[in-house]
Design a protein around this motif. Sequence first.
Motif, PDB file in Angstrom:
ATOM      1  N   THR A  63       0.842  -1.185   0.000  1.00 27.19           N
ATOM      2  CA  THR A  63       0.000   0.000   0.000  1.00 27.19           C
ATOM      3  C   THR A  63       0.872   1.227   0.000  1.00 27.19           C
ATOM      4  OG1 THR A  63      -0.142  -0.094   2.407  1.00 27.19           O
ATOM      5  CG2 THR A  63      -1.899  -1.163   1.171  1.00 27.19           C
ATOM      6  N   ALA A  64       0.269   2.401   0.122  1.00 24.68           N
ATOM      7  CA  ALA A  64       0.988   3.617  -0.222  1.00 24.68           C
ATOM      8  C   ALA A  64       1.835   4.186   0.895  1.00 24.68           C
ATOM      9  CB  ALA A  64      -0.005   4.681  -0.680  1.00 24.68           C
ATOM     10  N   ARG A  65       1.533   3.873   2.139  1.00 24.73           N
ATOM     11  CA  ARG A  65       2.208   4.610   3.207  1.00 24.73           C
ATOM     12  C   ARG A  65       2.392   3.725   4.426  1.00 24.73           C
ATOM     13  NH1 ARG A  65      -0.001  10.307   5.801  1.00 24.73           N
ATOM     14  NH2 ARG A  65       1.970  11.014   6.676  1.00 24.73           N
ATOM     15  N   ASN A  66       3.426   4.007   5.202  1.00 22.70           N
ATOM     16  CA  ASN A  66       3.710   3.249   6.406  1.00 22.70           C
ATOM     17  C   ASN A  66       2.855   3.770   7.551  1.00 22.70           C
ATOM     18  OD1 ASN A  66       4.746   1.766   8.472  1.00 22.70           O
ATOM     19  ND2 ASN A  66       6.764   2.711   8.449  1.00 22.70           N
ATOM     20  N   SER A  67       2.019   2.906   8.117  1.00 21.44           N
ATOM     21  CA  SER A  67       1.148   3.317   9.210  1.00 21.44           C
ATOM     22  C   SER A  67       1.873   3.408  10.544  1.00 21.44           C
ATOM     23  CB  SER A  67      -0.017   2.331   9.341  1.00 21.44           C
ATOM     24  OG  SER A  67      -0.733   2.236   8.133  1.00 21.44           O
ATOM     25  N   TYR A  68       3.016   2.747  10.646  1.00 19.41           N
ATOM     26  CA  TYR A  68       3.731   2.649  11.921  1.00 19.41           C
ATOM     27  C   TYR A  68       5.195   3.061  11.742  1.00 19.41           C
ATOM     28  CZ  TYR A  68      -0.409   0.039  13.262  1.00 19.41           C
ATOM     29  OH  TYR A  68      -1.708  -0.334  13.507  1.00 19.41           O
ATOM     30  N   PRO A  69       5.481   4.360  11.644  1.00 17.89           N
ATOM     31  CA  PRO A  69       6.852   4.799  11.359  1.00 17.89           C
ATOM     32  C   PRO A  69       7.803   4.698  12.547  1.00 17.89           C
ATOM     33  CG  PRO A  69       5.409   6.688  11.620  1.00 17.89           C
ATOM     34  CD  PRO A  69       4.517   5.485  11.654  1.00 17.89           C
ATOM     35  N   ALA A  70       7.290   4.482  13.761  1.00 17.11           N
ATOM     36  CA  ALA A  70       8.150   4.468  14.944  1.00 17.11           C
ATOM     37  C   ALA A  70       8.554   3.056  15.347  1.00 17.11           C
ATOM     38  CB  ALA A  70       7.459   5.169  16.114  1.00 17.11           C
ATOM     39  N   VAL A  71       8.573   2.144  14.378  1.00 16.88           N
ATOM     40  CA  VAL A  71       9.045   0.792  14.649  1.00 16.88           C
ATOM     41  C   VAL A  71      10.574   0.800  14.676  1.00 16.88           C
ATOM     42  CG1 VAL A  71       9.252  -1.507  13.661  1.00 16.88           C
ATOM     43  CG2 VAL A  71       7.041  -0.358  13.735  1.00 16.88           C
ATOM     44  N   ALA A  72      11.160   0.152  15.672  1.00 17.52           N
ATOM     45  CA  ALA A  72      12.622   0.120  15.784  1.00 17.52           C
ATOM     46  C   ALA A  72      13.058  -1.255  16.253  1.00 17.52           C
ATOM     47  CB  ALA A  72      13.108   1.187  16.762  1.00 17.52           C
ATOM     48  N   SER A  73      14.223  -1.685  15.782  1.00 24.77           N
ATOM     49  CA  SER A  73      14.769  -2.960  16.237  1.00 24.77           C
ATOM     50  C   SER A  73      15.429  -2.752  17.589  1.00 24.77           C
ATOM     51  CB  SER A  73      15.783  -3.504  15.225  1.00 24.77           C
ATOM     52  OG  SER A  73      16.867  -2.615  15.068  1.00 24.77           O
ATOM     53  N   ILE A  74      15.225  -3.706  18.487  1.00 26.93           N
ATOM     54  CA  ILE A  74      15.812  -3.589  19.820  1.00 26.93           C
ATOM     55  C   ILE A  74      16.840  -4.683  20.096  1.00 26.93           C
ATOM     56  CG2 ILE A  74      13.854  -2.365  20.816  1.00 26.93           C
ATOM     57  CD1 ILE A  74      12.897  -5.065  21.939  1.00 26.93           C
ATOM     58  N   GLY A  75      16.801  -5.775  19.328  1.00 26.38           N
ATOM     59  CA  GLY A  75      17.767  -6.826  19.606  1.00 26.38           C
ATOM     60  C   GLY A  75      17.641  -7.983  18.633  1.00 26.38           C
ATOM     61  N   ARG A  76      18.494  -8.980  18.852  1.00 22.54           N
ATOM     62  CA  ARG A  76      18.533 -10.154  17.986  1.00 22.54           C
ATOM     63  C   ARG A  76      18.516 -11.432  18.826  1.00 22.54           C
ATOM     64  NH1 ARG A  76      20.017  -8.732  12.780  1.00 22.54           N
ATOM     65  NH2 ARG A  76      20.731  -6.594  12.589  1.00 22.54           N
ATOM     66  N   LEU A  77      17.923 -12.451  18.235  1.00 23.71           N
ATOM     67  CA  LEU A  77      17.939 -13.766  18.846  1.00 23.71           C
ATOM     68  C   LEU A  77      19.187 -14.511  18.420  1.00 23.71           C
ATOM     69  CD1 LEU A  77      14.211 -14.705  18.210  1.00 23.71           C
ATOM     70  CD2 LEU A  77      15.201 -13.733  20.286  1.00 23.71           C
ATOM     71  N   GLU A  78      19.432 -15.632  19.053  1.00 20.91           N
ATOM     72  CA  GLU A  78      20.650 -16.389  18.758  1.00 20.91           C
ATOM     73  C   GLU A  78      20.679 -16.898  17.328  1.00 20.91           C
ATOM     74  OE1 GLU A  78      21.093 -19.451  21.645  1.00 20.91           O
ATOM     75  OE2 GLU A  78      21.443 -18.062  23.314  1.00 20.91           O
ATOM     76  N   ASP A  79      19.504 -17.092  16.704  1.00 18.78           N
ATOM     77  CA  ASP A  79      19.474 -17.582  15.324  1.00 18.78           C
ATOM     78  C   ASP A  79      19.617 -16.458  14.311  1.00 18.78           C
ATOM     79  OD1 ASP A  79      17.062 -16.285  15.426  1.00 18.78           O
ATOM     80  OD2 ASP A  79      15.821 -18.043  14.976  1.00 18.78           O
ATOM     81  N   SER A  81      17.623 -13.811  14.088  1.00 18.14           N
ATOM     82  CA  SER A  81      16.379 -13.088  13.876  1.00 18.14           C
ATOM     83  C   SER A  81      16.391 -11.769  14.645  1.00 18.14           C
ATOM     84  CB  SER A  81      15.182 -13.929  14.330  1.00 18.14           C
ATOM     85  OG  SER A  81      15.125 -15.142  13.606  1.00 18.14           O
ATOM     86  N   THR A  82      15.612 -10.817  14.157  1.00 14.78           N
ATOM     87  CA  THR A  82      15.580  -9.487  14.745  1.00 14.78           C
ATOM     88  C   THR A  82      14.255  -9.256  15.457  1.00 14.78           C
ATOM     89  OG1 THR A  82      16.989  -8.629  12.982  1.00 14.78           O
ATOM     90  CG2 THR A  82      15.804  -7.012  14.274  1.00 14.78           C
ATOM     91  N   VAL A  83      14.294  -8.650  16.640  1.00 13.06           N
ATOM     92  CA  VAL A  83      13.098  -8.308  17.397  1.00 13.06           C
ATOM     93  C   VAL A  83      12.873  -6.804  17.283  1.00 13.06           C
ATOM     94  CG1 VAL A  83      12.007  -8.277  19.667  1.00 13.06           C
ATOM     95  CG2 VAL A  83      13.444 -10.213  18.988  1.00 13.06           C
ATOM     96  N   PHE A  84      11.681  -6.431  16.844  1.00  8.25           N
ATOM     97  CA  PHE A  84      11.312  -5.032  16.706  1.00  8.25           C
ATOM     98  C   PHE A  84      10.258  -4.674  17.751  1.00  8.25           C
ATOM     99  CE2 PHE A  84      13.096  -3.825  12.558  1.00  8.25           C
ATOM    100  CZ  PHE A  84      13.423  -5.064  12.039  1.00  8.25           C
ATOM    101  N   THR A  85      10.118  -3.394  18.047  1.00  6.00           N
ATOM    102  CA  THR A  85       9.009  -2.929  18.866  1.00  6.00           C
ATOM    103  C   THR A  85       8.485  -1.620  18.305  1.00  6.00           C
ATOM    104  OG1 THR A  85       8.251  -2.547  21.128  1.00  6.00           O
ATOM    105  CG2 THR A  85      10.359  -1.568  20.506  1.00  6.00           C
ATOM    106  N   ASP A  86       7.224  -1.356  18.544  1.00  4.91           N
ATOM    107  CA  ASP A  86       6.580  -0.138  18.076  1.00  4.91           C
ATOM    108  C   ASP A  86       6.623   0.888  19.203  1.00  4.91           C
ATOM    109  OD1 ASP A  86       3.171   0.742  17.095  1.00  4.91           O
ATOM    110  OD2 ASP A  86       5.065   1.811  16.896  1.00  4.91           O
TER     111      ASP A  86
END
Length: 615
Positions: A63-79, A81-86
């Motif tokens: 779609t045309a626009r990001n509804s959640y611009p304040a999403v940020a990565s906070i850390g990574r798992l051992e495999d 993968s990245t964990v994000f939070t809003d």
Amino acid sequence: MNLLHSALRLASAESPPPNLNGVVSTPDGIVLLGLRGKPLPAAFDMTQDGDWILPSSATTAPTARNSYPAVASIGRLEDGSTVFTDLEADSVLHLVGNRYRAAELLRNIALELGTSVWAEDLELIVVGLDPDLTPLGHHKVETFDDLRPALQRFTDGLDLSVSELDTGQDGAPARRAAGDPSDALVVTVLVVHGVDLYDERLLKDVCERLLARGRTSAVVLTSSTATSLPGPRLSVDEDGILADVEWAGGHVRAEQMPQDLAVSLLDVLATAQAPDEPVPPAAEEHPWAQQMTIDGAWDPELDEPEPAAEPLPSPARTTEQERRLVRVENDDPDLDDDLAEWGDTETPARPLIAVLGEPQVRAPGGPPPIRAAWQIEVVVYLAFHERGVSREKLTTDLWPDNKATSASNVRRTVAELRPWIGKHPTRPDIEFIPSLSTSGDGRYRITGHLLDWELFRRLRKRAQARAAAGHIADARADYLNALRLVRGPILSPLRNRGYAWLNNPDQHHDTLIPGFVIDTAHELVDLSLAEDDIEKARWAAEVGRLVDPDSTHDSPFLDLMRISHAEGDTGAMRQYAELLLAERDFEVGEDLPPESFEVFNRLFPNGLGRAVDDR
């Protein structure tokens, strides 16, 4: 933990698809999360704790626009993968624990939000965080040394945002998804590093206000060892582990951005955002250098003459591109003869100087009996100074350690070259390296020679003109002849402790020429792929890799990916893609420069999980 009620786990080896049903959208396919309590998009899975997981195989239309611009990565798992939070969901987040690790997580979040394509509708107000984030752009970040004026700027924006959001029924995410252009929907993040008691007194009321309302297009994000401020906390221990967060029994390692790495990144960003400077015209005074830039590219707008009153020599050539090609050919009538002379294995009639690989010189007098590597360097140096050099400059450049103690030493060095370099074949009174007494301006120079780099550029110029005029076969022949001149990495290997003059501002040939060769190889790749000539396309791309042993340029890898795609070899295409990312120490294609990502994304629109299946 409530903080992670909107967290999203992404497999770092896969590129997430475009937006899901309008929950989050970005033009380049970064898809993140939605809110608890909202209808769950079909592509998401939800854990018992309410965490949202996006499978890497999920696909949907953007779609045309990001509804959640304040999403940020906070850390990574051992495999990996990245964990994000809003951040906007709770509006307040305090990073506490080890002050260095908390600060590095804060810095990482600030830089990520300042550069991420999904955070276009977001502004940062930063207090006390080093280094200065100004290179991110004044439209994106404001920096303050003191919290009070920053807080005033933040609360003024908050008041306007709350006032407008209270007048409508839809929340900020829905209005963003609907394309609402209001400035009230731009998330403002107040980033405060090293909160102390003074800061806590100033921030207490605004934190309570934000927590009471929930999502308000505003976020307070702080770091400290500990704080009494209200709001969610995320604790980072000295090992960089998010101490109070687990996922499926595993620890989450906090994202970290050390200060020195941030400085380097901001330097790169500042350079990248500087306006591009056009490649300057070629400085040589030969006719073949007209309408040519220093990299050998043909620019017909340079010195374009007025239309001739008299007909051109080839009346059959009537189109503008044909007429331009006539000029290119007339400006360089000896090109084919010079190319043939270069390939002649007999003793040359004039100096032939090669720099597209290990420095080499062939000359009428045969190889020098002594100090050949040193004498080759002097000849190459003179070849790169077409207008000649004074004795003083030659001395400074070739003897940077001041070992040339006298003018006689310099004269003797140049005199040793003359028997080897020789004289004009039909004018024995003319030496290819004239003495100062006969040069006319008191400058040392070499004349009448043929340099492979100049020959390369002449061939590239004519190839471009021929291609523009539709003479594709002739253009490919010129490109092939140009690239066949390349024998290895440019000017490598060099004489031990020699060639210090290449560090001069106007003499970075060893670092500039590879990029020009790679651009030329790319042009031949394009022509060859258009003709389904996979073999020649791959050969050209490999020449690009040959001159770039440190793999600093993306183009050869991208070309090899395109070539593999053209022949249907998805395995090879993936290998080149993974090699490119590994060379850059990147995890996903989105980290590449925009022009490189455009190619990467066209071939892997869903990340490395699945390649494009149309050819």
